[in-house]
Design a protein around this motif. Structure first.
Motif, PDB file in Angstrom:
ATOM      1  N   GLY A 315       0.789  -1.223   0.000  1.00  6.39           N
ATOM      2  CA  GLY A 315       0.000   0.000   0.000  1.00  6.39           C
ATOM      3  C   GLY A 315       0.824   1.278   0.000  1.00  6.39           C
ATOM      4  N   ILE A 316       2.140   1.150  -0.020  1.00  8.82           N
ATOM      5  CA  ILE A 316       3.032   2.315   0.005  1.00  8.82           C
ATOM      6  C   ILE A 316       3.649   2.506  -1.375  1.00  8.82           C
ATOM      7  N   THR A 317       3.586   3.706  -1.911  1.00  6.82           N
ATOM      8  CA  THR A 317       4.205   4.008  -3.194  1.00  6.82           C
ATOM      9  C   THR A 317       5.704   4.223  -2.994  1.00  6.82           C
ATOM     10  N   GLU A 318       6.513   3.409  -3.644  1.00  7.98           N
ATOM     11  CA  GLU A 318       7.960   3.538  -3.513  1.00  7.98           C
ATOM     12  C   GLU A 318       8.456   4.759  -4.290  1.00  7.98           C
ATOM     13  N   GLN A 319       9.179   5.616  -3.584  1.00  9.08           N
ATOM     14  CA  GLN A 319       9.697   6.866  -4.114  1.00  9.08           C
ATOM     15  C   GLN A 319      11.175   6.986  -3.733  1.00  9.08           C
ATOM     16  N   PRO A 320      11.840   8.073  -4.120  1.00 13.20           N
ATOM     17  CA  PRO A 320      13.236   8.240  -3.696  1.00 13.20           C
ATOM     18  C   PRO A 320      13.335   8.284  -2.174  1.00 13.20           C
ATOM     19  N   TYR A 321      14.454   7.777  -1.644  1.00 13.47           N
ATOM     20  CA  TYR A 321      14.662   7.812  -0.197  1.00 13.47           C
ATOM     21  C   TYR A 321      14.972   9.240   0.257  1.00 13.47           C
ATOM     22  N   LEU A 322      14.272   9.674   1.313  1.00 14.92           N
ATOM     23  CA  LEU A 322      14.492  11.000   1.889  1.00 14.92           C
ATOM     24  C   LEU A 322      15.094  10.828   3.273  1.00 14.92           C
ATOM     25  N   HIS A 323      16.264  11.383   3.488  1.00 13.40           N
ATOM     26  CA  HIS A 323      16.965  11.191   4.756  1.00 13.40           C
ATOM     27  C   HIS A 323      16.191  11.754   5.944  1.00 13.40           C
ATOM     28  N   ASP A 324      15.405  12.799   5.699  1.00 14.14           N
ATOM     29  CA  ASP A 324      14.658  13.393   6.813  1.00 14.14           C
ATOM     30  C   ASP A 324      13.209  12.939   6.832  1.00 14.14           C
ATOM     31  N   GLY A 325      12.867  11.956   6.023  1.00  4.49           N
ATOM     32  CA  GLY A 325      11.487  11.498   5.948  1.00  4.49           C
ATOM     33  C   GLY A 325      11.208  10.336   6.883  1.00  4.49           C
ATOM     34  N   ARG A 326       9.942   9.965   6.995  1.00  2.00           N
ATOM     35  CA  ARG A 326       9.524   8.839   7.832  1.00  2.00           C
ATOM     36  C   ARG A 326       8.615   7.908   7.032  1.00  2.00           C
ATOM     37  N   ARG A 327       8.925   7.772   5.760  1.00  7.99           N
ATOM     38  CA  ARG A 327       8.073   6.970   4.898  1.00  7.99           C
ATOM     39  C   ARG A 327       8.188   5.486   5.243  1.00  7.99           C
ATOM     40  N   ASP A 328       7.083   4.785   5.117  1.00  9.94           N
ATOM     41  CA  ASP A 328       7.033   3.342   5.383  1.00  9.94           C
ATOM     42  C   ASP A 328       7.582   2.587   4.170  1.00  9.94           C
TER      43      ASP A 328
END
Length: 490
Positions: A315-328
């Protein structure tokens, strides 16, 4: 002999809603429906052009190429341009071009996540007479007859051998396990060993290796690790941190997990495979994420941690990794490595079972997922896995990966690598060979002349793949499978 799918109704590369039984099936998006429609239209047109029936065309390399080219057209029409299948336009009509694009290139294909359902053991006690009747493959000839659950023979070891070793280019596989109570296992270690013997008949080239299932939060499992090693010769341990007999999971970095890791080290089997991602719903969700991976990898540099599914969440759209993000999703794995200063190509490995199969639907997400994993885990630490037999023969996943390329604009913007033949070869099997202390050259030497190889050579003259899947395709089928397993996934 009655041929399979004589009308050629099934595509050789499958985009569908089938899941591995660990997540609710996800319906196809408009782009995928469009891709399948274009592929069927192309099959009819291209088969006529080369003078073959639809079925003859679709089982050929040209059929696979035609299908992938149709997917490219549909993806481009829907703006999904972050990745693509690198297939020459004329490969749909030129057998040599098609074989060069989609066929074997001498790779060592080592699938580190295979599954098999024992159609005869205790877990069936809770299953109705029509258990798995919905699985398309359950209609095979072996299932004919009036005996109760006769159709389950279609899921037996002989069909497993055909799907994995005859209808695909897989050289070796690790047979893995699912989380379950000790009295209700879909596959016991005894049954797994019986399947291993079937695969290894005659020369004993060990095409099939075994995991030992350990739920360290379940009484008796850690204590049984000695027997799994000594009696059954397991090559690694498989665990599910989100699972627990009381519904509560654990972290590898807590007392339960540490006890398990220390036991593995003491036994000298220092390969631990952990299901991360593809969460089992909301309960104990945090344990499905990867925050503990970097912690234990740094503490135990002598242990190889194989992260199954790489933390992917459907259910999570894979996007570029963000160092300050909290994406699942996959980012939970990358973040854990970065925060704990675990460098690429160290002791954490990202496995692609179900992850790649799902991402075949969306080449932009696939590009981000593969690009991130190769960049942060390392090009030597991404492992091939397919989660078959749930998706039928893994050949379509192999052919799609052989041709997949990350778009140049994403490579330039995010530092993703080009997917070269050398990199593909590493992911297909060379990386896993290092984990399991195998010499691919030696393995290939033996498997090239064993009984499976001879059977495969004979089979090539009358190839008859079914292009079907086994896993649940709807929410109802998924819930039925869950109920039959006493609440366990898969």
């Amino acid at each position: 002999m009655e041929r399979i799918d004589e009308e050629g109704a099934r595509l050789p590369i499958k985009l569908d809603s089938t899941s591995n039984g660990e997540f609710v099936p996800v319906p196809l998006r408009r782009a995928n429906v469009h891709a399948n429609r274009l592929a069927h239209e192309a099959a009819t047109r291209d088969a006529k052009r080369v003078g073959l029936t639809r079925r003859e065309f679709l089982v050929s390399a040209c059929g696979a190429a035609s299908t992938l080219l149709a997917f490219n057209r549909a993806n481009a029409a829907h703006g999904l341009t972050g990745g693509y299948f690198e297939v020459p336009a004329d490969a749909a009509f030129d057998a040599q071009l098609a074989a060069a694009a989609t066929g074997g290139k001498g790779e060592f294909v080592f699938d580190v996540q295979g599954h098999f359902v024992d159609p005869s053991k205790a877990w069936l006690a809770s299953a109705p007479q029509d258990a798995f009747r919905w699985a398309p493959k359950a209609a095979c000839a072996l299932g004919a007859g009036s005996a109760p659950r006769a159709h389950l023979a279609c899921l037996g070891p002989e069909e497993f051998v055909k799907d994995v070793f005859l209808d695909s280019d897989t050289d070796m596989m690790v047979l893995s396990f699912v989380p379950s109570r000790r009295d209700a296992e879909p596959l016991t270690i005894e049954a797994a060993t019986a399947v291993q013997r079937i695969v290894d008949k005659l020369q004993g080239t060990r095409r099939l290796l075994l995991h030992g299932r350990v739920n360290p939060n379940q009484p008796g499992d850690v204590e049984d690790m000695d027997a799994l090693k000594e009696r059954w010769g397991v090559v690694a341990w498989k665990t599910y941190t989100q699972w627990g007999p009381d519904g509560r999971g654990f972290f590898l970095s807590d007392d339960i997990g540490m006890r398990f890791i220390e036991k593995a080290r003491a036994l000298g089997v220092k390969v631990i495979c952990i299901h991360k991602g593809l969460p089992f719903g909301k309960q104990s969700y945090e344990h499905s994420q990867c925050s503990d991976i970097g912690v234990v990898a740094k503490r135990f540099p002598d242990v190889s941690f194989l992260v199954y599914h790489s933390g992917f969440v459907s259910g999570i759209t894979e996007q570029p990794y963000l160092h300050d993000g909290r994406r699942d999703g996959i980012d939970t794995l990358i973040r854990s490595l970065v925060e704990n200063d675990v460098k690429p190509d160290s002791n954490v490995y990202a496995e692609l079972g179900s992850t790649w199969r799902f991402l075949m639907r969306d080449p932009t997400q696939a590009a981000h997922a593969l690009g991130k994993l190769i960049r942060y885990c390392g090009e030597n630490n991404v492992l091939w896995g397919t989660d078959s037999i749930w998706y039928g023969s893994p050949q379509d996943q192999i052919q799609a990966f052989r041709t997949f390329q990350i778009a140049p604009q994403l490579r330039a913007k995010y530092g993703y690598p080009e997917i070269t033949p050398a990199l593909r070869a590493k992911i297909f099997g060379l990386n896993a060979a290092r984990v399991y202390n195998l010499n691919p050259v030696d393995v290939k030497r033996y498997t090239s002349r064993d009984s499976i190889a001879r059977e495969r050579e004979s089979y090539e003259e009358r190839r008859d793949p079914h292009f079907l899947t086994y896993g649940p395709r709807t929410r109802r089928e998924f819930l039925n499978l869950l109920a039959w397993n006493g609440g366990s996934r898969a």
